[in-house]
Design an enzyme around this catalytic site. Structure first.
Site, PDB file in Angstrom:
ATOM      1  N   GLY A  24       0.774  -1.232   0.000  1.00 31.95           N
ATOM      2  CA  GLY A  24       0.000   0.000   0.000  1.00 31.95           C
ATOM      3  C   GLY A  24       0.805   1.281   0.000  1.00 31.95           C
ATOM      4  N   SER A  25       2.087   1.222  -0.331  1.00 30.54           N
ATOM      5  CA  SER A  25       2.880   2.457  -0.324  1.00 30.54           C
ATOM      6  C   SER A  25       2.392   3.432  -1.394  1.00 30.54           C
ATOM      7  CB  SER A  25       4.376   2.154  -0.487  1.00 30.54           C
ATOM      8  OG  SER A  25       4.628   1.507  -1.717  1.00 30.54           O
ATOM      9  N   ASN A  26       2.010   2.926  -2.557  1.00 30.80           N
ATOM     10  CA  ASN A  26       1.452   3.816  -3.578  1.00 30.80           C
ATOM     11  C   ASN A  26       0.107   4.376  -3.135  1.00 30.80           C
ATOM     12  OD1 ASN A  26       2.878   4.510  -5.985  1.00 30.80           O
ATOM     13  ND2 ASN A  26       2.909   2.352  -6.540  1.00 30.80           N
ATOM     14  N   LYS A  29     -12.484 -13.378  -2.271  1.00 31.20           N
ATOM     15  CA  LYS A  29     -12.423 -13.680  -3.705  1.00 31.20           C
ATOM     16  C   LYS A  29     -13.815 -13.771  -4.327  1.00 31.20           C
ATOM     17  CE  LYS A  29     -10.376 -16.928  -6.954  1.00 31.20           C
ATOM     18  NZ  LYS A  29      -9.534 -18.122  -7.115  1.00 31.20           N
ATOM     19  N   ASN A  44      -4.734   2.070 -13.804  1.00 32.48           N
ATOM     20  CA  ASN A  44      -3.794   1.134 -13.196  1.00 32.48           C
ATOM     21  C   ASN A  44      -2.380   1.635 -13.476  1.00 32.48           C
ATOM     22  OD1 ASN A  44      -2.876  -1.260 -11.910  1.00 32.48           O
ATOM     23  ND2 ASN A  44      -2.625  -2.258 -13.887  1.00 32.48           N
ATOM     24  N   HIS A  46       1.642   0.092 -13.912  1.00 35.90           N
ATOM     25  CA  HIS A  46       2.425  -1.134 -14.112  1.00 35.90           C
ATOM     26  C   HIS A  46       3.906  -0.762 -14.091  1.00 35.90           C
ATOM     27  CE1 HIS A  46       3.086  -5.248 -15.356  1.00 35.90           C
ATOM     28  NE2 HIS A  46       4.004  -4.788 -16.165  1.00 35.90           N
TER      29      HIS A  46
END
Length: 190
Positions: free
Chosen positions: A13-15, A59, A103, A105
């Site tokens: 979770g750093s981003n 899930k 997103n 990447h």
């Protein structure tokens, strides 16, 4: 008018924290919710420490998508950010957020992307292939892993003595610097 965003994160979770801190003083954007598909995700602690509502979904809930979409709507989420989120996004959610879900990447897509390509796996593949540069790709989320329309790419050098860890450090620096800015720019255009 404030745009509420939700961040989806599967791990550290750093981003997610970096993005949340970026928007803390914004009069136009608020990180209203952090969601994860992992009960062990450190992103949950980060969100609690920041005072941001957070939730874990199993899930089964991720695959169905109805409960997640209902939660997103209850928080009036107008934009969704994936930040180290590893699960496939259900079609029902993709359809609810066209061109409003992004997103990041850790490579220059289309290189080193697709299902199973995340974290150190990507950096190892970049080094194995002998690439001279790497970086980040910010793209719209689609039904195929890492195949959505590319919004922005930022580059860094791959050094001859790089390890996956040293390369990851430079790639993370790009993520922290550019991802919040790109998100902000996209939201301002809505």
């Amino acid at each position: 008018m404030i745009t509420n965003i939700a961040i989806l994160a599967s791990g550290n979770g750093s981003n997610a924290e970096n993005i949340a801190r970026h928007f803390m003083s914004s009069p136009k954007v608020k990180v209203a919710l952090i969601l994860t598909n992992s009960q062990k995700a450190y992103a949950l602690k980060r969100s609690r420490d920041l005072g941001i509502p957070c939730a874990y979904f199993s899930k089964e809930f991720w695959q169905d998508g109805q409960a997640i979409l209902s939660l997103l709507r209850s928080y009036q989420i107008g934009f969704v950010v994936l930040a180290g989120f590893l699960a496939k996004i259900p079609d029902i959610i993709l359809q609810a957020y066209p061109q409003r879900m992004v997103n990041i990447h850790p490579s220059l897509l289309p290189l080193h992307g697709g299902k199973g390509m995340y974290g150190d796996r990507v950096h190892e593949d970049v080094l194995r292939c002998g690439d001279k540069e790497s970086g980040i790709t910010i793209h719209y989320t689609s039904e195929v892993y890492d195949a959505g329309q590319i919004i922005a790419q930022y580059h860094c050098e791959v050094k001859p003595d790089d390890t996956p860890d040293t390369l990851a450090t430079r790639v993370h620096a790009l993520e922290y610097e550019y991802y919040p800015r790109v998100i902000e720019g996209l939201i301002m255009k809505l």
